[in-house]
Write a protein that holds these residues in place. Structure first.
Motif, PDB file in Angstrom:
ATOM      1  N   ARG A  19       0.841  -1.210   0.000  1.00  0.00           N
ATOM      2  CA  ARG A  19       0.000   0.000   0.000  1.00  0.00           C
ATOM      3  C   ARG A  19       0.870   1.251   0.000  1.00  0.00           C
ATOM      4  N   ASN A  20       1.895   1.268   0.838  1.00  0.00           N
ATOM      5  CA  ASN A  20       2.795   2.410   0.918  1.00  0.00           C
ATOM      6  C   ASN A  20       3.588   2.618  -0.361  1.00  0.00           C
ATOM      7  N   SER A  21       3.737   1.558  -1.156  1.00  0.00           N
ATOM      8  CA  SER A  21       4.430   1.650  -2.445  1.00  0.00           C
ATOM      9  C   SER A  21       3.501   2.093  -3.563  1.00  0.00           C
ATOM     10  N   LYS A  65      -1.719  -0.688  -6.694  1.00  0.00           N
ATOM     11  CA  LYS A  65      -3.176  -0.750  -6.642  1.00  0.00           C
ATOM     12  C   LYS A  65      -3.601  -2.145  -6.186  1.00  0.00           C
ATOM     13  N   LEU A  66      -4.328  -2.194  -5.068  1.00  0.00           N
ATOM     14  CA  LEU A  66      -4.759  -3.464  -4.485  1.00  0.00           C
ATOM     15  C   LEU A  66      -6.270  -3.597  -4.546  1.00  0.00           C
ATOM     16  N   ASN A  67      -6.740  -4.794  -4.840  1.00  0.00           N
ATOM     17  CA  ASN A  67      -8.179  -5.071  -4.817  1.00  0.00           C
ATOM     18  C   ASN A  67      -8.655  -5.216  -3.378  1.00  0.00           C
ATOM     19  N   GLU A  68      -9.915  -4.907  -3.163  1.00  0.00           N
ATOM     20  CA  GLU A  68     -10.543  -5.194  -1.864  1.00  0.00           C
ATOM     21  C   GLU A  68     -10.498  -6.697  -1.627  1.00  0.00           C
ATOM     22  N   GLY A  69     -10.536  -7.097  -0.381  1.00  0.00           N
ATOM     23  CA  GLY A  69     -10.477  -8.513  -0.039  1.00  0.00           C
ATOM     24  C   GLY A  69     -11.633  -9.319  -0.599  1.00  0.00           C
ATOM     25  N   ALA A  70     -11.380 -10.590  -0.813  1.00  0.00           N
ATOM     26  CA  ALA A  70     -12.409 -11.513  -1.292  1.00  0.00           C
ATOM     27  C   ALA A  70     -13.175 -12.075  -0.093  1.00  0.00           C
ATOM     28  N   GLU A  71     -14.342 -12.586  -0.361  1.00  0.00           N
ATOM     29  CA  GLU A  71     -15.106 -13.292   0.665  1.00  0.00           C
ATOM     30  C   GLU A  71     -14.525 -14.700   0.829  1.00  0.00           C
ATOM     31  N   LEU A  72     -14.540 -15.208   2.040  1.00  0.00           N
ATOM     32  CA  LEU A  72     -14.047 -16.553   2.291  1.00  0.00           C
ATOM     33  C   LEU A  72     -14.787 -17.578   1.430  1.00  0.00           C
ATOM     34  N   ASN A  84      -7.528  -8.993  -2.562  1.00  0.00           N
ATOM     35  CA  ASN A  84      -7.738  -9.984  -3.614  1.00  0.00           C
ATOM     36  C   ASN A  84      -6.782  -9.668  -4.767  1.00  0.00           C
ATOM     37  N   GLY A  85      -5.491  -9.741  -4.461  1.00  0.00           N
ATOM     38  CA  GLY A  85      -4.466  -9.516  -5.474  1.00  0.00           C
ATOM     39  C   GLY A  85      -4.306  -8.060  -5.853  1.00  0.00           C
ATOM     40  N   PHE A  86      -3.441  -7.835  -6.834  1.00  0.00           N
ATOM     41  CA  PHE A  86      -3.182  -6.494  -7.339  1.00  0.00           C
ATOM     42  C   PHE A  86      -4.273  -6.117  -8.344  1.00  0.00           C
ATOM     43  N   LYS A  87      -4.718  -4.896  -8.283  1.00  0.00           N
ATOM     44  CA  LYS A  87      -5.798  -4.405  -9.144  1.00  0.00           C
ATOM     45  C   LYS A  87      -5.264  -4.091 -10.544  1.00  0.00           C
ATOM     46  N   ASP A  88      -6.070  -4.419 -11.545  1.00  0.00           N
ATOM     47  CA  ASP A  88      -5.765  -4.093 -12.945  1.00  0.00           C
ATOM     48  C   ASP A  88      -4.390  -4.590 -13.376  1.00  0.00           C
ATOM     49  N   SER A  89      -4.008  -5.769 -12.918  1.00  0.00           N
ATOM     50  CA  SER A  89      -2.710  -6.368 -13.258  1.00  0.00           C
ATOM     51  C   SER A  89      -1.529  -5.465 -12.912  1.00  0.00           C
ATOM     52  N   ASP A  90      -1.706  -4.610 -11.897  1.00  0.00           N
ATOM     53  CA  ASP A  90      -0.609  -3.757 -11.445  1.00  0.00           C
ATOM     54  C   ASP A  90       0.541  -4.644 -10.983  1.00  0.00           C
ATOM     55  N   TRP A  91       1.746  -4.104 -10.900  1.00  0.00           N
ATOM     56  CA  TRP A  91       2.895  -4.877 -10.437  1.00  0.00           C
ATOM     57  C   TRP A  91       3.766  -4.038  -9.530  1.00  0.00           C
TER      58      TRP A  91
END
Length: 137
Positions: A11-13, A16-23, A49-56
């Motif tokens: 996040r500090n970097s 772009k991160l996706n919101e968490g997934a449901e269990l 739920n992983g990086f958003k929009d295939s961010d790296w």
């Protein structure tokens, strides 16, 4: 290093991160892939739920959202490997082996094999990715 610190570092970097997934989404994916993910994977994916929009990250590694994990697995001929990350737009993938414990690199596009072990656990593999370890190349 725990999952929370890894996520905060990303996040500090400004990744772009996706919101968490449901269990329930993770459990459904487990059923579809016929594989039980470790608890640290579930903890991580319910947080993000992983990086958003295939961010790296700055080293060009991208953590997949659940839908991409499913898609990459379904389109691969290798049904013993479940990827959750790629390097350099799929130069190689990092993921789980259905046959062996630990996390591995799959050079399927190049060598058709995935015998390079990255880490003994999901959490340790995230630390290797975060620290740009030589093991992930």
């Amino acid at each position: 290093m725990e999952i929370t610190k890894i996520i905060e570092t990303w996040r500090n970097s400004k990744i772009k991160l996706n919101e968490g997934a449901e269990l329930t989404e993770i459990i459904q994916l487990e059923e579809q892939l016929e594989y039980k993910f470790p608890e640290t994977f579930k903890q991580f994916y319910t947080r993000i739920n992983g990086f958003k929009d295939s961010d790296w990250n700055e080293h060009m590694f991208s953590i997949f959202p659940l839908d991409r994990i499913k898609n990459e697995y379904e389109t691969s001929e290798n049904k013993d490997f479940i990827p959750f990350c790629d390097y350099l737009i799929n130069s190689h993938q990092i993921g789980f082996s259905k046959k062996n414990d630990g996390i591995y690199i799959n050079y399927e596009n190049i060598l058709g094999d995935f015998n390079d072990k990255v880490a003994d656990s999901f959490e340790l593999s995230l630390i290797e990715i975060l620290n740009n370890s030589d093991k992930i190349y």
